[in-house]
Design an enzyme around this catalytic site. Sequence first.
Site, PDB file in Angstrom:
ATOM      1  N   ARG A  97       1.906 -12.194  -5.336  1.00 49.16           N
ATOM      2  CA  ARG A  97       2.208 -10.839  -5.810  1.00 49.16           C
ATOM      3  C   ARG A  97       2.527  -9.888  -4.646  1.00 49.16           C
ATOM      4  NH1 ARG A  97      -0.674  -7.454 -10.756  1.00 49.16           N
ATOM      5  NH2 ARG A  97       0.476  -5.535 -10.458  1.00 49.16           N
TER       6      ARG A  97
ATOM      7  N   ASN B  51       5.252  -5.979  -2.299  1.00 49.66           N
ATOM      8  CA  ASN B  51       5.000  -4.959  -1.264  1.00 49.66           C
ATOM      9  C   ASN B  51       6.084  -4.943  -0.205  1.00 49.66           C
ATOM     10  OD1 ASN B  51       2.588  -4.379  -2.535  1.00 49.66           O
ATOM     11  ND2 ASN B  51       1.443  -5.860  -1.305  1.00 49.66           N
TER      12      ASN B  51
ATOM     13  N   LYS C 150      -1.878  -2.625 -13.205  1.00 46.87           N
ATOM     14  CA  LYS C 150      -2.642  -1.837 -12.232  1.00 46.87           C
ATOM     15  C   LYS C 150      -2.722  -0.405 -12.737  1.00 46.87           C
ATOM     16  CE  LYS C 150      -1.662  -4.144  -7.851  1.00 46.87           C
ATOM     17  NZ  LYS C 150      -1.076  -3.951  -6.508  1.00 46.87           N
TER      18      LYS C 150
ATOM     19  N   HIS D 254       8.638   8.343  -3.169  1.00 49.62           N
ATOM     20  CA  HIS D 254       8.175   6.995  -2.819  1.00 49.62           C
ATOM     21  C   HIS D 254       9.351   6.016  -2.623  1.00 49.62           C
ATOM     22  CE1 HIS D 254       5.813   3.374  -2.647  1.00 49.62           C
ATOM     23  NE2 HIS D 254       6.436   2.897  -3.709  1.00 49.62           N
TER      24      HIS D 254
ATOM     25  N   HIS E  95       4.746   3.207   3.441  1.00 44.32           N
ATOM     26  CA  HIS E  95       3.485   3.958   3.391  1.00 44.32           C
ATOM     27  C   HIS E  95       3.268   4.747   4.676  1.00 44.32           C
ATOM     28  CE1 HIS E  95       1.895   0.994   0.109  1.00 44.32           C
ATOM     29  NE2 HIS E  95       2.599   1.981  -0.395  1.00 44.32           N
TER      30      HIS E  95
ATOM     31  N   ARG F 227     -15.981   1.911 -22.287  1.00 40.70           N
ATOM     32  CA  ARG F 227     -15.872   0.614 -21.601  1.00 40.70           C
ATOM     33  C   ARG F 227     -14.566  -0.116 -21.882  1.00 40.70           C
ATOM     34  NH1 ARG F 227     -21.145   0.377 -23.229  1.00 40.70           N
ATOM     35  NH2 ARG F 227     -22.555   0.992 -21.570  1.00 40.70           N
TER      36      ARG F 227
ATOM     37  N   LYS G 123       9.425  -8.731 -12.113  1.00 40.76           N
ATOM     38  CA  LYS G 123       8.051  -8.307 -11.828  1.00 40.76           C
ATOM     39  C   LYS G 123       7.060  -9.081 -12.712  1.00 40.76           C
ATOM     40  CE  LYS G 123       4.669  -4.852 -10.942  1.00 40.76           C
ATOM     41  NZ  LYS G 123       4.272  -3.485 -10.684  1.00 40.76           N
TER      42      LYS G 123
ATOM     43  N   HIS H 172       6.995  -1.962   1.974  1.00 40.44           N
ATOM     44  CA  HIS H 172       5.975  -0.936   1.726  1.00 40.44           C
ATOM     45  C   HIS H 172       5.066  -0.641   2.920  1.00 40.44           C
ATOM     46  CE1 HIS H 172       7.436  -1.048  -2.324  1.00 40.44           C
ATOM     47  NE2 HIS H 172       6.516  -0.195  -2.751  1.00 40.44           N
TER      48      HIS H 172
ATOM     49  N   GLU I 200      -3.184 -10.150  -7.346  1.00 37.02           N
ATOM     50  CA  GLU I 200      -2.680 -10.031  -5.985  1.00 37.02           C
ATOM     51  C   GLU I 200      -3.506 -10.811  -4.975  1.00 37.02           C
ATOM     52  OE1 GLU I 200      -1.177  -6.159  -5.013  1.00 37.02           O
ATOM     53  OE2 GLU I 200      -1.070  -6.659  -2.905  1.00 37.02           O
TER      54      GLU I 200
HETATM   55  N1  LIG Z   1       0.568   0.839 -11.385  1.00 34.27           N
HETATM   56  C1  LIG Z   1       1.489   0.348 -10.584  1.00 34.27           C
HETATM   57  O1  LIG Z   1       1.660  -0.859 -10.459  1.00 34.27           O
HETATM   58  C2  LIG Z   1       2.356   1.300  -9.823  1.00 34.27           C
HETATM   59  C3  LIG Z   1       3.501   0.818  -9.159  1.00 34.27           C
HETATM   60  C4  LIG Z   1       4.306   1.744  -8.513  1.00 34.27           C
HETATM   61  C5  LIG Z   1       3.987   3.096  -8.538  1.00 34.27           C
HETATM   62  N2  LIG Z   1       2.870   3.523  -9.188  1.00 34.27           N
HETATM   63  C6  LIG Z   1       2.513   4.949  -9.253  1.00 34.27           C
HETATM   64  O2  LIG Z   1       3.532   5.633  -9.973  1.00 34.27           O
HETATM   65  C7  LIG Z   1       3.537   6.988  -9.566  1.00 34.27           C
HETATM   66  C8  LIG Z   1       4.977   7.421  -9.365  1.00 34.27           C
HETATM   67  O3  LIG Z   1       5.670   7.304 -10.581  1.00 34.27           O
HETATM   68  P1  LIG Z   1       7.010   8.126 -10.866  1.00 34.27           P
HETATM   69  O4  LIG Z   1       7.946   7.916  -9.742  1.00 34.27           O
HETATM   70  O5  LIG Z   1       7.409   7.820 -12.238  1.00 34.27           O
HETATM   71  O6  LIG Z   1       6.515   9.640 -10.710  1.00 34.27           O
HETATM   72  P2  LIG Z   1       6.092  10.748 -11.809  1.00 34.27           P
HETATM   73  O7  LIG Z   1       5.288  10.155 -12.874  1.00 34.27           O
HETATM   74  O8  LIG Z   1       5.536  11.874 -11.038  1.00 34.27           O
HETATM   75  O9  LIG Z   1       7.505  11.166 -12.419  1.00 34.27           O
HETATM   76  C9  LIG Z   1       8.453  11.770 -11.571  1.00 34.27           C
HETATM   77  C10 LIG Z   1       8.928  13.103 -12.154  1.00 34.27           C
HETATM   78  O10 LIG Z   1       9.880  12.826 -13.182  1.00 34.27           O
HETATM   79  C11 LIG Z   1       9.498  13.487 -14.373  1.00 34.27           C
HETATM   80  N3  LIG Z   1       9.979  12.662 -15.473  1.00 34.27           N
HETATM   81  C12 LIG Z   1       9.605  11.393 -15.783  1.00 34.27           C
HETATM   82  N4  LIG Z   1      10.341  10.930 -16.775  1.00 34.27           N
HETATM   83  C13 LIG Z   1      11.211  11.902 -17.114  1.00 34.27           C
HETATM   84  C14 LIG Z   1      12.258  11.992 -18.065  1.00 34.27           C
HETATM   85  N5  LIG Z   1      12.596  10.963 -18.841  1.00 34.27           N
HETATM   86  N6  LIG Z   1      12.927  13.163 -18.162  1.00 34.27           N
HETATM   87  C15 LIG Z   1      12.637  14.198 -17.332  1.00 34.27           C
HETATM   88  N7  LIG Z   1      11.685  14.162 -16.402  1.00 34.27           N
HETATM   89  C16 LIG Z   1      10.976  13.014 -16.295  1.00 34.27           C
HETATM   90  C17 LIG Z   1       8.006  13.633 -14.287  1.00 34.27           C
HETATM   91  O11 LIG Z   1       7.548  14.694 -15.103  1.00 34.27           O
HETATM   92  C18 LIG Z   1       7.834  13.924 -12.792  1.00 34.27           C
HETATM   93  O12 LIG Z   1       8.060  15.284 -12.520  1.00 34.27           O
HETATM   94  C19 LIG Z   1       2.691   7.086  -8.322  1.00 34.27           C
HETATM   95  O13 LIG Z   1       1.474   7.697  -8.648  1.00 34.27           O
HETATM   96  C20 LIG Z   1       2.464   5.632  -7.918  1.00 34.27           C
HETATM   97  O14 LIG Z   1       1.227   5.437  -7.276  1.00 34.27           O
HETATM   98  C21 LIG Z   1       2.050   2.652  -9.834  1.00 34.27           C
HETATM   99 ZN   LIG Z   2       6.660   0.980  -4.510  1.00 34.63          ZN
END
Ligand SMILES: NC(=O)c1ccc[n+]([C@@H]2O[C@H](COP(=O)([O-])OP(=O)(O)OC[C@H]3O[C@@H](n4cnc5c(N)ncnc54)[C@H](O)[C@@H]3O)[C@@H](O)[C@H]2O)c1
Ligand SMILES: [Zn+2]
Length: 360
Positions: A239, A243, A141, A263, A250, A119, A225, A246, A235
């Site tokens: 907030r 977006n 989030k 992305h 999307h 929990r 942020k 976006h 949100e």
């Molecule tokens: N929670 C939120 O508010 C929020 C906001 C935006 C995006 N997201 C989420 O974040 C995700 C995308 O995150 P991302 O772009 O970091 O993608 P990711 O976590 O897939 O990382 C991208 C790639 O880079 C590699 N990588 C990361 N750091 C590295 C480093 N220092 N050295 C070498 N390789 C490295 C990872 O292994 C991966 O292959 C999505 O799932 C999205 O939905 C969440």
């Molecule tokens: Zn984004």
Amino acid sequence: MLDVSLGTRSYTIQFGSGNLSRIGSICKKLNLSGSSAVITNATIGALYGKSIIDSLAAVDISAECLIIPDGEQFKNSSTLNSIYDVLIERGLDRKSFLIALGGGVVGDITGFAAATYLRGIEFIQVPTSLLAQVDSSVGGKTGINHLKGKNLIGAFHQPRSVLVDISTLDTLPEREYLSGLAEVIKYGVVCDRDFFHFISERVDRLLDREQNTLLEVVSRSCAIKAGVVANDEREDGYRAVLNYGHTFAHAVERLTEYKRFLHGEAVAIGMVQACKLSEYKGYADSSDTKRLIDLLQQFGLPVDLPSFTVEAYLQAIRKDKKVNAGGINFVFNSGIGGSVIEAVADWDFLLSTIRAEVGK
Ligand SMILES: NC(=O)c1ccc[n+]([C@@H]2O[C@H](COP(=O)([O-])OP(=O)(O)OC[C@H]3O[C@@H](n4cnc5c(N)ncnc54)[C@H](O)[C@@H]3O)[C@@H](O)[C@H]2O)c1
Ligand SMILES: [Zn+2]
């Protein structure tokens, strides 16, 4: 150091270069003394896992890495279940805590595991991608994808602390790095005109991943942020400014089946469309759009809509979870550095930039 003010769940974000070894003392200060699991993937674990584990060991916190597969397609319930399995096997209890060492995928799934295991237990974010450092690790989030859509299952769960080590960006693949810069530019466009200038004047340094510039850019992005989130954690209103770009991003991601663009690349395309609509509304002028396009292109980011029919875009936008019966709460930029959030029910207007570009 930056404070994220959320009443009793406030926490700090620490920035530095080569500072992963501080994780142990941070945990001690927060009275996190139980055992821990460091959730990461094989690539990031091999690069940075040992620094984290050693630093925890130095303050008598026992921890082991828990490796999950690398990739967005693994941010799902079966990976989450495999995390629960290990946490149960290792006997982690309510005093235990998780550490998310990685990009947004690791951060989101670890946060959700922490929100739900027993929990809810504590967790710390150690973001290693630019996107994670400036965006996903701040705001609380957490979640996973469902077969029917991205991020459909989740919870708000704030970390106890965030530790940002800029030097981890040295090993981030170039395309991932540039894609993260799109979200950084977004903060400038809708929240902070000076920041937009700051970035525009330091393109070469950013392309070289110059550490001091990155330190400033990442900490200012987080401050923006955090400021937005502190005003509107769940949100309900402002907030939504985050977006910006976006709605179209999307749609582009959906139409290209999440394969063609990262992305941030889709966000770059989406911001250009949003800026053009802001122009049509009279909130921005053509010189703003030109400056935005110029800046994105200097970072090699895409700015043109991929060629799909207007009808295909319409359907893709309608599937977005942010669309409600009346239409869309659309985020316009007001010049560079400001925003106007407005409910838009006029689909012809929303699609007008697309019609002008793809023409069918
Ligand atoms: N929670 C939120 O508010 C929020 C906001 C935006 C995006 N997201 C989420 O974040 C995700 C995308 O995150 P991302 O772009 O970091 O993608 P990711 O976590 O897939 O990382 C991208 C790639 O880079 C590699 N990588 C990361 N750091 C590295 C480093 N220092 N050295 C070498 N390789 C490295 C990872 O292994 C991966 O292959 C999505 O799932 C999205 O939905 C969440
Ligand atoms: Zn984004």
